[in-house]
Design a protein around this motif. Structure first.
Motif, PDB file in Angstrom:
ATOM      1  N   LEU A   1       0.838  -1.193   0.000  1.00  0.00           N
ATOM      2  CA  LEU A   1       0.000   0.000   0.000  1.00  0.00           C
ATOM      3  C   LEU A   1       0.875   1.246   0.000  1.00  0.00           C
ATOM      4  O   LEU A   1       1.969   1.248   0.557  1.00  0.00           O
ATOM      5  N   ASP A   2       0.355   2.299  -0.631  1.00  0.00           N
ATOM      6  CA  ASP A   2       1.090   3.566  -0.732  1.00  0.00           C
ATOM      7  C   ASP A   2       0.088   4.717  -0.620  1.00  0.00           C
ATOM      8  O   ASP A   2      -0.284   5.320  -1.612  1.00  0.00           O
ATOM      9  N   GLY A   3      -0.360   4.958   0.608  1.00  0.00           N
ATOM     10  CA  GLY A   3      -1.397   5.968   0.809  1.00  0.00           C
ATOM     11  C   GLY A   3      -2.721   5.485   0.259  1.00  0.00           C
ATOM     12  O   GLY A   3      -3.261   6.085  -0.666  1.00  0.00           O
ATOM     13  N   PRO A   4      -3.281   4.391   0.798  1.00  0.00           N
ATOM     14  CA  PRO A   4      -4.487   3.805   0.227  1.00  0.00           C
ATOM     15  C   PRO A   4      -5.699   4.717   0.323  1.00  0.00           C
ATOM     16  O   PRO A   4      -5.898   5.409   1.323  1.00  0.00           O
TER      17      PRO A   4
ATOM     18  N   PHE B   1      -3.398   6.377  -3.247  1.00  0.00           N
ATOM     19  CA  PHE B   1      -3.442   7.819  -3.440  1.00  0.00           C
ATOM     20  C   PHE B   1      -2.033   8.422  -3.406  1.00  0.00           C
ATOM     21  O   PHE B   1      -1.786   9.485  -3.953  1.00  0.00           O
ATOM     22  N   ASP B   2      -1.103   7.752  -2.729  1.00  0.00           N
ATOM     23  CA  ASP B   2       0.296   8.196  -2.591  1.00  0.00           C
ATOM     24  C   ASP B   2       0.382   9.626  -2.073  1.00  0.00           C
ATOM     25  O   ASP B   2       1.169  10.437  -2.547  1.00  0.00           O
ATOM     26  N   ALA B   3      -0.468   9.943  -1.108  1.00  0.00           N
ATOM     27  CA  ALA B   3      -0.495  11.292  -0.533  1.00  0.00           C
ATOM     28  C   ALA B   3       0.615  11.471   0.495  1.00  0.00           C
ATOM     29  O   ALA B   3       1.037  10.527   1.151  1.00  0.00           O
ATOM     30  N   VAL B   4       1.059  12.695   0.613  1.00  0.00           N
ATOM     31  CA  VAL B   4       2.008  13.070   1.661  1.00  0.00           C
ATOM     32  C   VAL B   4       1.525  14.394   2.245  1.00  0.00           C
ATOM     33  O   VAL B   4       1.413  15.384   1.531  1.00  0.00           O
TER      34      VAL B   4
ATOM     35  N   MET C   1       2.055   9.940   9.756  1.00  0.00           N
ATOM     36  CA  MET C   1       1.764   9.383   8.438  1.00  0.00           C
ATOM     37  C   MET C   1       2.921   8.511   7.975  1.00  0.00           C
ATOM     38  O   MET C   1       4.087   8.912   8.051  1.00  0.00           O
ATOM     39  N   ALA C   2       2.608   7.306   7.493  1.00  0.00           N
ATOM     40  CA  ALA C   2       3.640   6.374   7.038  1.00  0.00           C
ATOM     41  C   ALA C   2       4.396   6.905   5.826  1.00  0.00           C
ATOM     42  O   ALA C   2       5.618   6.770   5.744  1.00  0.00           O
ATOM     43  N   ASN C   3       3.681   7.485   4.865  1.00  0.00           N
ATOM     44  CA  ASN C   3       4.336   7.984   3.654  1.00  0.00           C
ATOM     45  C   ASN C   3       5.127   9.252   3.947  1.00  0.00           C
ATOM     46  O   ASN C   3       4.620  10.169   4.583  1.00  0.00           O
ATOM     47  N   THR C   4       6.340   9.288   3.455  1.00  0.00           N
ATOM     48  CA  THR C   4       7.194  10.460   3.678  1.00  0.00           C
ATOM     49  C   THR C   4       7.468  11.232   2.403  1.00  0.00           C
ATOM     50  O   THR C   4       7.932  12.364   2.469  1.00  0.00           O
ATOM     51  N   GLN C   5       7.212  10.608   1.232  1.00  0.00           N
ATOM     52  CA  GLN C   5       7.406  11.315  -0.030  1.00  0.00           C
ATOM     53  C   GLN C   5       6.567  10.676  -1.124  1.00  0.00           C
ATOM     54  O   GLN C   5       6.272   9.492  -1.077  1.00  0.00           O
ATOM     55  N   ALA C   6       6.175  11.496  -2.089  1.00  0.00           N
ATOM     56  CA  ALA C   6       5.479  10.969  -3.265  1.00  0.00           C
ATOM     57  C   ALA C   6       6.514  10.348  -4.193  1.00  0.00           C
ATOM     58  O   ALA C   6       7.658  10.788  -4.245  1.00  0.00           O
ATOM     59  N   ASP C   7       6.117   9.313  -4.905  1.00  0.00           N
ATOM     60  CA  ASP C   7       7.057   8.612  -5.768  1.00  0.00           C
ATOM     61  C   ASP C   7       6.335   8.088  -7.006  1.00  0.00           C
ATOM     62  O   ASP C   7       5.173   8.384  -7.217  1.00  0.00           O
ATOM     63  N   ALA C   8       7.032   7.295  -7.776  1.00  0.00           N
ATOM     64  CA  ALA C   8       6.450   6.742  -9.009  1.00  0.00           C
ATOM     65  C   ALA C   8       5.162   5.993  -8.684  1.00  0.00           C
ATOM     66  O   ALA C   8       5.085   5.307  -7.669  1.00  0.00           O
TER      67      ALA C   8
END
Length: 95
Positions: free
Chosen positions: A51-54, A69-72, A78-85
């Motif tokens: 998962l990457d920002g589900p 959603f890959d949100a930051v 928040m687990a995600n620290t940066q947007a990526d591919a």
């Protein structure tokens, strides 16, 4: 759950399916209130079905399709620290 996002009811399994945008997780909650963690991972770019920002959880048959959603939001919890591919769909088998 830190930040629930997508929610879907499944008549077949009699459960809600919920994503947690901040915690990179997805859960089911049955009609008796039992909560089950379906999948969870730390910061990820979405490869290997992680998962990457589900965002949304969509149940079809025995599979939960989860959009990423890959949100930051620069929030400390928040687990995600940066947007990526983009890897935009993850799946979870219910069987």
């Amino acid at each position: 759950m830190i930040a629930s996002d997508g929610i879907q009811w499944s008549e077949d399994s009699q459960a809600l399916y919920i994503t947690d945008l901040f915690d990179n997780a997805a859960y089911s909650i049955d009609v008796n209130g039992k909560t089950t963690l379906l999948t969870k991972n730390k910061d990820s770019d979405g490869t290997n079905n992680e998962l990457d920002g589900p965002g949304e959880a969509i149940v079809r048959g025995n599979t939960v399709y989860i959009t990423n959603f890959d949100a930051v939001f620069d929030a400390p919890n928040m687990a995600n620290t940066q947007a990526d591919a983009p890897f935009t769909i993850s799946t979870v088998s219910l069987k």
